[in-house]
Structures are given as structure tokens and as C-alpha cells.
Write a protein that holds these residues in place. Sequence first.
Motif, PDB file in Angstrom:
ATOM      1  N   LEU A  32       0.859  -1.326   0.012  1.00 38.37           N
ATOM      2  CA  LEU A  32       0.098  -0.198  -0.013  1.00 38.37           C
ATOM      3  C   LEU A  32       0.828   1.292   0.030  1.00 38.37           C
ATOM      4  O   LEU A  32       0.522   2.059  -0.780  1.00 38.37           O
ATOM      5  CB  LEU A  32      -1.023  -0.128   1.197  1.00 38.37           C
ATOM      6  N   ALA A  33       2.117   1.206   0.797  1.00 35.38           N
ATOM      7  CA  ALA A  33       2.976   2.346   0.811  1.00 35.38           C
ATOM      8  C   ALA A  33       3.750   2.699  -0.684  1.00 35.38           C
ATOM      9  O   ALA A  33       3.499   3.658  -0.892  1.00 35.38           O
ATOM     10  CB  ALA A  33       3.872   2.075   1.834  1.00 35.38           C
ATOM     11  N   SER A  34       3.728   1.585  -1.259  1.00 34.57           N
ATOM     12  CA  SER A  34       4.381   1.770  -2.576  1.00 34.57           C
ATOM     13  C   SER A  34       3.566   2.491  -3.483  1.00 34.57           C
ATOM     14  O   SER A  34       4.037   2.881  -4.599  1.00 34.57           O
ATOM     15  CB  SER A  34       5.000   0.619  -2.879  1.00 34.57           C
ATOM     16  N   ARG A  35       2.212   2.342  -3.357  1.00 31.13           N
ATOM     17  CA  ARG A  35       1.368   2.850  -4.402  1.00 31.13           C
ATOM     18  C   ARG A  35       0.765   4.161  -3.790  1.00 31.13           C
ATOM     19  O   ARG A  35      -0.193   4.842  -4.353  1.00 31.13           O
ATOM     20  CB  ARG A  35      -0.006   2.079  -4.295  1.00 31.13           C
ATOM     21  N   GLY A  36       1.620   4.730  -2.719  1.00 27.73           N
ATOM     22  CA  GLY A  36       1.143   6.403  -2.479  1.00 27.73           C
ATOM     23  C   GLY A  36       0.245   6.422  -1.431  1.00 27.73           C
ATOM     24  O   GLY A  36      -0.068   7.739  -1.008  1.00 27.73           O
ATOM     25  N   HIS A  37      -0.488   5.355  -0.749  1.00 26.10           N
ATOM     26  CA  HIS A  37      -1.126   5.605   0.287  1.00 26.10           C
ATOM     27  C   HIS A  37      -0.402   6.181   1.532  1.00 26.10           C
ATOM     28  O   HIS A  37       0.491   5.544   1.886  1.00 26.10           O
ATOM     29  CB  HIS A  37      -1.913   4.309   0.562  1.00 26.10           C
ATOM     30  N   LYS A  38      -1.071   7.058   2.099  1.00 26.02           N
ATOM     31  CA  LYS A  38      -0.882   7.650   3.428  1.00 26.02           C
ATOM     32  C   LYS A  38      -1.194   6.765   4.709  1.00 26.02           C
ATOM     33  O   LYS A  38      -2.571   6.694   5.045  1.00 26.02           O
ATOM     34  CB  LYS A  38      -0.811   9.035   3.450  1.00 26.02           C
ATOM     35  N   LEU A  39      -0.161   5.771   5.502  1.00 25.82           N
ATOM     36  CA  LEU A  39      -0.507   4.988   6.396  1.00 25.82           C
ATOM     37  C   LEU A  39      -0.256   5.658   7.566  1.00 25.82           C
ATOM     38  O   LEU A  39       0.716   5.991   8.024  1.00 25.82           O
ATOM     39  CB  LEU A  39      -0.060   3.665   6.269  1.00 25.82           C
ATOM     40  N   THR A  40      -1.146   5.364   8.750  1.00 21.12           N
ATOM     41  CA  THR A  40      -0.804   5.382  10.111  1.00 21.12           C
ATOM     42  C   THR A  40      -1.062   4.169  10.966  1.00 21.12           C
ATOM     43  O   THR A  40      -2.329   3.764  10.746  1.00 21.12           O
ATOM     44  CB  THR A  40      -1.622   6.594  10.634  1.00 21.12           C
ATOM     45  N   LEU A  41      -0.331   3.897  11.617  1.00 16.21           N
ATOM     46  CA  LEU A  41      -0.355   2.509  12.500  1.00 16.21           C
ATOM     47  C   LEU A  41      -0.732   2.682  13.862  1.00 16.21           C
ATOM     48  O   LEU A  41       0.500   3.580  14.328  1.00 16.21           O
ATOM     49  CB  LEU A  41       0.781   1.708  12.287  1.00 16.21           C
TER      50      LEU A  41
END
Length: 409
Positions: A29-38
Motif C-alpha cells: 500500500l505504501a508503494s502505491r502512494g497511500h498514506k498510512l498511520t499505524l
Amino acid sequence: MRILITLPYLPWPITSGGKARQFHLIRELASRGHKLTLLVQSKTEADAATEAALGPLVERLVVLPRRSLRHPRTLWHAAVSPLPLLTTVNGFAPELTRRFVSLLDEGGWDVVQIEHSYGFEPFETELARRAQPFVLTEHNVESELGAATYGKWPAALRLLARYDQARARRWERHVLSRAEAIVAVTESDARTLTAIGGRPAHVVPNGVDTRAFADVWPNVHSRHVLFLGNYEYAPNIDAVEWALTHIWPRVWQRMPEAHFTVCGHGLPAGWRSRFPDPRVHFHGYVARLADVQSASAAFLAPLRFGGGSKLKVLEAMAAGLPLVSTREGLSGLGASDGVHAQVGDTADALADALVRTLSDPAAARAMGESARAHVREHFDWSQAATRLEAVYARLSPAGAMPVVRPCPA
């Protein structure tokens, strides 16, 4: 998309199938440009290695400590709460709830994803108050998984086990009915979760980093057989104990030179004294899986329960490691008996399959390569991430869901 993911464990280091699934999907998901918060509640701290592995993939990594199993709050809720034991262990966490509320207050989240129904309790009230849609991901049908382990409980605790199973079924139904989207790992799990929750569950299968295993070449002449697992997970303990008690004695009657290597996190300390045969090798956690795969002639997956699809089996197939397995070990993988694996569900059948596989290295190599091609075509993590993105795209905007009353605690 801005995606908030809650987790009841850190996805690094990868010591279990669940952690492997989370890490690789986060990376995709990160490689596709999504901004993630865990937002993670973990029994272990985020050390420098964890920060180094996850930091480049996410905008924020928020890690809070999970209280110990012996904490008075945990023991109290385990005794008096109507919620199941695993939920009480991971729930009733005020600081986790406060951090979740603070993150939701920021606004602008395209997706809120809750990993595991047993991790839902700290977030339930706030999700309901805001009518916030959320995705619930289940790696197993938790109530069925629990039921399969209760037979191993001491007789004196069987009544408690049945009570906890009833609590698990009730909680599972409650959580599933509140999710806007449910994600399962296999078609079988999806059908069960759909029936429980009353709404369709989507399948996002487990995957494997096929490139990482592309250069692994098993030693099909070695007559060394591998099993890998996380032994905090009851089905893996059952698999090894069944193999060493019932399967391997049958193999050794016909092939006494064969060896069994058991690797993985949380190896029970008592196994070395219980199973002292010098042909059994216990190695614990292995940092470089490719090394033990390359030294092995086959992978044995004598799994009798567990649900979901098995990351350890996918990784063996991706490495071209000839596979001998129960049908449960192949659940959700679309593998065919005699083509991608040798399949059996009894000790006799698995022993026969293992002897056949070790006795014919050329046929074993061909079967392993067929399995490798099957996994490369159907189970790369990029395909799983695409299916997860399709689930996200179906979500309603915040406020579109009716407010629901939380389950009483």
C-alpha cells in the motif's frame, strides 16, 4: 488514500503469518502512494530494528504497551466480562482509546481498518458515536479456532472453555454486524463470516513475496524435512506433536535416515526432552528462511485445524520446496493433490506421501516447481493489495452509517 490501521501486535519482526500478512500489505500500500498511520498495542516495544523496517512505509507509527496477562484489570475482566478472553486481554485500554479518538479528531481519513475482532473493544464506542465506517479484517474465524483448541485444555477447565467459546461466538457476531466491510483470507472463511455477520465478506488472500524466494533451490536429495511455525499459535503446536508422535515413527520404519527440522518463534522448551531423537532438530526462530529451505528436501504441513491460509505453506511453495500436507494445510490455496503437493489427512497417508516424496527426488523437484509457478501466478502480495484497494473503494463516506449501540461490557 489516508488510511488508519489498528493492530494488536507489531508487524515486525515477522514471527507469525499474521505479522507477515500485515507487513507485506503495508509495504504494498505504501508503494502505491497511500498514506498510512499505524496505531498498535503491543506486548513488545518498537525497537530500532522495528522503527527501521516500518518507518519508511508509514507516516506515523504509534505504539502503546499492552498490559500483562497478570495485570489486575486483565484478570478482573477475564473473570466477569461477557467478552471472550482474547478480547479482554486486548481490550479495556483507556490510553489506546484516547489515542484513537485523537487520531479520528484530525479528520480526513479515507479508511479506518480494524485488524481482528478481538482487537475491536477499545474503538467500539467512538466508532459508533461518530457513525464512522470501518473495515474489519479477520485472519481466521476466531470462534471456530478457539473451539478447536479447547480439547487441549485440562479437564478441570473444560467448563470455562465452553463458556469462553460462547462468549467468542456472541462477540464475533456483534463486531461483524457493525463493520461496513469485512475482509476474510479464504473463500471458506468468507462464507462463514458472511453467515455470522449478515453481510458479504470480501476475500483478500494471503500472499508471498515471490521475488524473495525465486533463487531458493531445495536439496531434494537431502532427506531432511522442514516445518516452520509460530508456536504461540495452538494449531502449530498440535501439528508438530502429532507429526512426532504418529507420523514420523511410521516414516522411520521405512526410511530411518530421514530427518525432521522444526523452526519458528516461541519453540516450547519441553520439546527437546520430550522428543530426544537425534534425527529431530529444533532451531527456533530463523532469520534467513531461505537457508533452511535450501537445505531441505520437503516441507511437511500436518495441520489439522486453524482456518485461514497458511503463510508458511505459501512460502514453501514459493521456494519450490516439495510439499506434503493435510487438506487443512492447503486451505484457500487452490493446490491440487499430486500436482502441487502430496495430500493426506491421516498419519498413515502423510507418512506414505512423505516416503514417496523423499524416494523420488526428480518427481519431487517437478512438483515443487509446479507449486512455485502456481504461487507466482495467484498469490503475489501485489494481487492481494489490489483486492484490498477494491474493498476500500466500496466504503461509504463517514456519517453514512447508522449509529449503533455498543455491546455491553
